[in-house]
Design an enzyme around this catalytic site. Structure first.
Site, PDB file in Angstrom:
ATOM      1  N   GLU A 126       0.824  -1.209   0.000  1.00  0.00           N
ATOM      2  CA  GLU A 126       0.000   0.000   0.000  1.00  0.00           C
ATOM      3  C   GLU A 126       0.859   1.260   0.000  1.00  0.00           C
ATOM      4  O   GLU A 126       0.529   2.252  -0.663  1.00  0.00           O
ATOM      5  CB  GLU A 126      -0.962  -0.008   1.195  1.00  0.00           C
ATOM      6  CG  GLU A 126      -1.945  -1.173   1.205  1.00  0.00           C
ATOM      7  CD  GLU A 126      -2.779  -1.254  -0.077  1.00  0.00           C
ATOM      8  OE1 GLU A 126      -3.071  -0.191  -0.670  1.00  0.00           O
ATOM      9  OE2 GLU A 126      -3.116  -2.371  -0.496  1.00  0.00           O
TER      10      GLU A 126
ATOM     11  N   HIS B 217       1.905   1.954  -3.482  1.00  0.00           N
ATOM     12  CA  HIS B 217       0.850   2.631  -4.242  1.00  0.00           C
ATOM     13  C   HIS B 217       0.857   4.132  -3.951  1.00  0.00           C
ATOM     14  O   HIS B 217       0.713   4.959  -4.862  1.00  0.00           O
ATOM     15  CB  HIS B 217      -0.519   2.054  -3.882  1.00  0.00           C
ATOM     16  CG  HIS B 217      -0.889   0.814  -4.627  1.00  0.00           C
ATOM     17  ND1 HIS B 217      -0.761   0.680  -5.992  1.00  0.00           N
ATOM     18  CD2 HIS B 217      -1.414  -0.367  -4.186  1.00  0.00           C
ATOM     19  CE1 HIS B 217      -1.189  -0.526  -6.368  1.00  0.00           C
ATOM     20  NE2 HIS B 217      -1.576  -1.176  -5.295  1.00  0.00           N
TER      21      HIS B 217
END
Length: 281
Positions: A137, A140
């Protein structure tokens, strides 16, 4: 803007250029050169104004609740470590997503971001696996993927809307005038939303692979993320049989937002049959 950072990725630039080309072609098919100019102007305006929803607002919309560092010191320690390694200006704020689903998601950019972990995720994953998930994450966030995918979704929606009105206009012309409308023209306009959707989904799958690779770099432990992916794929379905079955190419693969889990694991640690069974005997 956050999405400008994302455009440094070659796959993002090519996919968005493809979506803008589909949009421009649709405008030309509907209204000729004037339609081409109008749709290109719309594309430029969309790119210029695209912005992410503030992370706190996005998290409220999905029902996530902020987690104070004192409530989860271990997770925040991991977040700080990974954020520093990724070069983020500040660690993302951690949120809790109530429910038993095994889910993780991120929003925001390098300056302000948030990561949500579901209750199910924190219950089934051990620390090593959670580190891999958080690294994915964080990757990202560092790549501005949220802003990028928002931009791609907006362009796709413009194509869908334009194509809808184009097909409706063609039907009205056929019903109420004597002007001929070539069938190929209607089919081409109707196909434009599918082309935009496939480009959008292809970009999403490539960004998932890129986030996996960056997560492995941030942690130095690709096997940790691979273990988490094994759990994500097998726990709800019971057992390894589905994951270990030889993967085949199917038309449905073109319509996935994420790559097949098997392919993701094999990119991280090699042939799955050799790696997964020793991990989960």
């Amino acid at each position: 803007m956050a999405w400008m950072r994302a455009l440094t990725h070659g796959d993002a630039l090519l996919s968005l250029a493809g979506m803008i080309a589909v949009l421009a072609l649709t405008g030309w098919l509907i209204a000729g050169p004037d339609g081409l100019l109008v749709t290109l102007a719309v594309a430029v305006a969309t790119v210029a104004m695209a912005a992410t929803v503030p992370p706190a607002v996005a998290m409220r919309l999905i029902g996530a609740r902020p987690v104070h560092p004192q409530q989860a010191p271990g997770l925040y320690t991991l977040l700080v470590e990974l954020s520093d390694a990724a070069g983020l200006a500040a660690p993302p704020v951690l949120y809790r997503l109530p429910g038993g689903s095994v889910t993780a998601l991120s929003v925001g950019d390098c300056r302000r971001a948030a990561i949500a972990l579901s209750d199910g995720m924190t219950m089934v994953m051990d620390r090593r696996e959670l580190r891999g998930v958080l690294a994915h994450e964080v990757a990202h966030v560092a790549a501005a993927d949220t802003a990028l995918m928002t931009l791609a979704a907006v362009l796709g929606r413009v194509v869908h809307t334009l194509a809808f009105f184009g097909v409706m206009a063609a039907i009205l012309v056929v019903l109420f005038t004597a002007a001929p409308v070539p069938p190929w023209l209607v089919l081409a306009i109707a196909a434009a939303p599918w082309a935009a959707t496939l480009l959008h989904l292809s970009l999403s799958r490539r960004r998932e692979f890129a986030a996996d690779a960056e997560a492995a770099r941030l942690t130095g432990d690709p096997q940790g993320l691979a273990l988490a992916l094994v759990k994500l794929e097998t726990l709800p379905r019971g057992g390894l049989a589905r994951l270990l079955r030889p993967a085949g190419r199917s038309a449905g693969g073109w319509l996935r937002t994420h790559p097949p889990t098997r392919a993701r694991i094999e990119r991280l640690v090699g042939p799955i049959a050799d790696r997964v069974r020793p991990l989960y005997p």
